[in-house]
Design a protein around this motif. Sequence first.
Motif, PDB file in Angstrom:
ATOM      1  N   CYS A  79       9.211  -5.477 -10.813  1.00 22.98           N
ATOM      2  CA  CYS A  79       8.697  -5.099 -10.673  1.00 22.98           C
ATOM      3  C   CYS A  79       8.174  -4.292  -9.976  1.00 22.98           C
ATOM      4  O   CYS A  79       8.501  -3.098 -10.488  1.00 22.98           O
ATOM      5  CB  CYS A  79       9.593  -5.023  -8.757  1.00 22.98           C
ATOM      6  SG  CYS A  79       8.827  -4.161  -7.375  1.00 22.98           S
ATOM      7  N   LEU A  80       6.698  -3.307 -10.754  1.00 24.08           N
ATOM      8  CA  LEU A  80       5.960  -2.179 -10.397  1.00 24.08           C
ATOM      9  C   LEU A  80       5.483  -1.690 -10.146  1.00 24.08           C
ATOM     10  O   LEU A  80       4.140  -1.257 -10.081  1.00 24.08           O
ATOM     11  CB  LEU A  80       5.546  -2.611 -12.206  1.00 24.08           C
ATOM     12  CG  LEU A  80       5.244  -3.013 -13.283  1.00 24.08           C
ATOM     13  CD1 LEU A  80       5.187  -4.059 -14.139  1.00 24.08           C
ATOM     14  CD2 LEU A  80       6.708  -2.877 -14.098  1.00 24.08           C
ATOM     15  N   ASP A  81       5.694  -2.013  -8.798  1.00 20.25           N
ATOM     16  CA  ASP A  81       5.246  -1.141  -7.308  1.00 20.25           C
ATOM     17  C   ASP A  81       5.344   0.188  -7.600  1.00 20.25           C
ATOM     18  O   ASP A  81       6.489   0.864  -8.251  1.00 20.25           O
ATOM     19  CB  ASP A  81       5.883  -1.789  -6.399  1.00 20.25           C
ATOM     20  CG  ASP A  81       5.163  -2.996  -5.982  1.00 20.25           C
ATOM     21  OD1 ASP A  81       4.425  -3.580  -6.609  1.00 20.25           O
ATOM     22  OD2 ASP A  81       5.951  -3.376  -5.015  1.00 20.25           O
ATOM     23  N   GLU A  82       4.609   1.350  -7.071  1.00 15.66           N
ATOM     24  CA  GLU A  82       4.660   2.322  -7.165  1.00 15.66           C
ATOM     25  C   GLU A  82       5.493   2.417  -6.397  1.00 15.66           C
ATOM     26  O   GLU A  82       6.646   3.770  -6.732  1.00 15.66           O
ATOM     27  CB  GLU A  82       3.461   2.792  -6.799  1.00 15.66           C
ATOM     28  CG  GLU A  82       2.223   2.851  -7.693  1.00 15.66           C
ATOM     29  CD  GLU A  82       2.813   3.572  -8.675  1.00 15.66           C
ATOM     30  OE1 GLU A  82       2.516   4.606  -8.835  1.00 15.66           O
ATOM     31  OE2 GLU A  82       1.928   3.312  -9.118  1.00 15.66           O
ATOM     32  N   ARG A  83       6.585   2.281  -5.335  1.00 15.12           N
ATOM     33  CA  ARG A  83       7.988   2.844  -4.484  1.00 15.12           C
ATOM     34  C   ARG A  83       9.293   2.649  -5.634  1.00 15.12           C
ATOM     35  O   ARG A  83      10.371   3.202  -5.154  1.00 15.12           O
ATOM     36  CB  ARG A  83       7.950   1.769  -3.349  1.00 15.12           C
ATOM     37  CG  ARG A  83       8.034   0.617  -3.339  1.00 15.12           C
ATOM     38  CD  ARG A  83       7.856  -0.137  -1.961  1.00 15.12           C
ATOM     39  NE  ARG A  83       7.487  -1.421  -2.616  1.00 15.12           N
ATOM     40  CZ  ARG A  83       8.469  -2.389  -1.139  1.00 15.12           C
ATOM     41  NH1 ARG A  83       9.247  -2.070  -0.905  1.00 15.12           N
ATOM     42  NH2 ARG A  83       8.110  -3.959  -1.516  1.00 15.12           N
ATOM     43  N   PHE A  84       8.708   1.648  -6.538  1.00 16.60           N
ATOM     44  CA  PHE A  84      10.422   1.613  -7.320  1.00 16.60           C
ATOM     45  C   PHE A  84       9.434   2.851  -8.613  1.00 16.60           C
ATOM     46  O   PHE A  84       8.827   2.874  -8.847  1.00 16.60           O
ATOM     47  CB  PHE A  84      11.001   0.452  -7.388  1.00 16.60           C
ATOM     48  CG  PHE A  84      10.542  -0.441  -6.497  1.00 16.60           C
ATOM     49  CD1 PHE A  84      12.225   0.211  -5.318  1.00 16.60           C
ATOM     50  CD2 PHE A  84       9.804  -1.754  -6.416  1.00 16.60           C
ATOM     51  CE1 PHE A  84      12.034  -0.405  -4.223  1.00 16.60           C
ATOM     52  CE2 PHE A  84       9.988  -2.217  -4.846  1.00 16.60           C
ATOM     53  CZ  PHE A  84      11.419  -2.056  -3.982  1.00 16.60           C
ATOM     54  N   SER A  85      10.971   3.048  -9.309  1.00 13.54           N
ATOM     55  CA  SER A  85      10.888   4.228 -10.969  1.00 13.54           C
ATOM     56  C   SER A  85      10.495   3.395 -11.740  1.00 13.54           C
ATOM     57  O   SER A  85      10.110   4.256 -12.801  1.00 13.54           O
ATOM     58  CB  SER A  85      12.441   4.525 -10.649  1.00 13.54           C
ATOM     59  OG  SER A  85      13.023   3.577 -10.891  1.00 13.54           O
ATOM     60  N   LEU A  86      11.178   2.420 -11.405  1.00 13.66           N
ATOM     61  CA  LEU A  86      11.150   1.483 -13.499  1.00 13.66           C
ATOM     62  C   LEU A  86       9.069   1.632 -13.638  1.00 13.66           C
ATOM     63  O   LEU A  86       8.940   2.551 -14.364  1.00 13.66           O
ATOM     64  CB  LEU A  86      10.228  -0.074 -12.892  1.00 13.66           C
ATOM     65  CG  LEU A  86      10.372  -0.719 -14.242  1.00 13.66           C
ATOM     66  CD1 LEU A  86      11.362   0.128 -15.547  1.00 13.66           C
ATOM     67  CD2 LEU A  86      10.819  -2.369 -14.255  1.00 13.66           C
ATOM     68  N   ILE A  87       7.631   1.642 -13.046  1.00 11.38           N
ATOM     69  CA  ILE A  87       6.876   1.989 -13.315  1.00 11.38           C
ATOM     70  C   ILE A  87       6.033   3.623 -14.114  1.00 11.38           C
ATOM     71  O   ILE A  87       5.371   4.157 -14.578  1.00 11.38           O
ATOM     72  CB  ILE A  87       5.355   1.093 -12.662  1.00 11.38           C
ATOM     73  CG1 ILE A  87       4.337   1.712 -13.036  1.00 11.38           C
ATOM     74  CG2 ILE A  87       5.712   2.019 -10.899  1.00 11.38           C
ATOM     75  CD1 ILE A  87       3.898   0.457 -13.782  1.00 11.38           C
ATOM     76  N   HIS A  88       7.022   3.866 -13.351  1.00 16.86           N
ATOM     77  CA  HIS A  88       7.050   5.243 -13.068  1.00 16.86           C
ATOM     78  C   HIS A  88       7.450   6.601 -14.571  1.00 16.86           C
ATOM     79  O   HIS A  88       6.904   6.350 -15.579  1.00 16.86           O
ATOM     80  CB  HIS A  88       7.335   6.305 -12.349  1.00 16.86           C
ATOM     81  CG  HIS A  88       7.131   6.545 -11.073  1.00 16.86           C
ATOM     82  ND1 HIS A  88       5.683   7.161 -10.815  1.00 16.86           N
ATOM     83  CD2 HIS A  88       6.927   5.590  -9.789  1.00 16.86           C
ATOM     84  CE1 HIS A  88       5.042   6.483  -9.846  1.00 16.86           C
ATOM     85  NE2 HIS A  88       6.304   5.773  -9.050  1.00 16.86           N
TER      86      HIS A  88
END
Length: 360
Positions: free
Chosen positions: A158-167
């Motif tokens: 999950c690469l949604d902005e609300r989760f930290s992985l993409i950041h």
Amino acid sequence: MPKERPLWRGAAFRLCLLSAALFLCLQLGMRRSWCPEEKPREPAAARAPAPSRGAEQRPGAVAAAAGGGRRRVTYVRSGRRGSAAPACCAPQPPGSRRRKTVRWHIELQPWASPTPSLNYEASRFLKYISTSQISCEHMNLNSLKGYSETTKKPWSVCLDERFSLIHRIRSKKCRLYSLGLGNDDNQFELSMANSGCEVHRFDPSIKSAHIQQGRHLWHHRLSIDWRDPNPAIAAHKLHSNTKKLGTVLNEFGHQKIDVLKADVESAEWKILENLILEDVVEQIGQLVFEVHMHWPGFEVSGNDSTVVRYWYSLLRELELKDFRLFHTYKDLSKPQMFLKKEAFNASSCYTLSWVNTRWK
């Protein structure tokens, strides 16, 4: 009248004086043993600044001498032959290992029906793994550098902005652990490494103990298990390259894993149980597991309804740890079997993805 004897000549008075002297000697001796001499303090300039609480050093980082008030970090690669570990993950001293919470078994969920029934248990379990618990709009790696469409399986994160992985991917601070058994499909790992993530692939079939591929991808000849081998038992020496995930984290000095991917051919149930019982799962941001249902799995015993109840209870434990299922892939290329039966319109293999909603 007889002359009175002085008080200081009495036996009782002498005994009191002797007792007081002995008591003082004992007090002095005990005070010396309890209060060792303090060592002289080092000058303030010679003391290194303590790292901030909760800060984690990237593996292989060596602090260089600072100049002009700035601290430089240099990443070095070990050039010595026969070293036990690569520069990516130097073994940590035992004192730095985190303490584990002892828990011996998971809590089994109530039966799906008043009396144990495979039909009811299978229906509840299959419905559970087929229903998303949280929505995720961005699940592919198309936007990542080096991504290739040749990936054989949809390893969804999950690469949604609300989760930290993409950041963490954007800041080049993400870490991926991949567990496998001789699997040639490593395109997902390569894509994550090309995006700047630190990737560790554990596979007991590789030839060398540690191999570095590129800047961010390491291969380790290790099999992740649900128990550590006992070196005192001769039979366990054959499996000395198997370790629990918690043991590997401690030895590598890693406190967190952003993504844990596992394709371990029916060992996933016991490995997942170990991660839950030892609270290692709380150190993981997202789980991507391939689960197999054509048989109970390694060291999973009981009749069919008991096995499915155990599977369901494991996944409910994940939910209690604030993991939410966001993607399910039913592999139609595999035999459509469920515990050796062609039943319930089920595949023998599913890929499930969870996100830890408390992950920071």
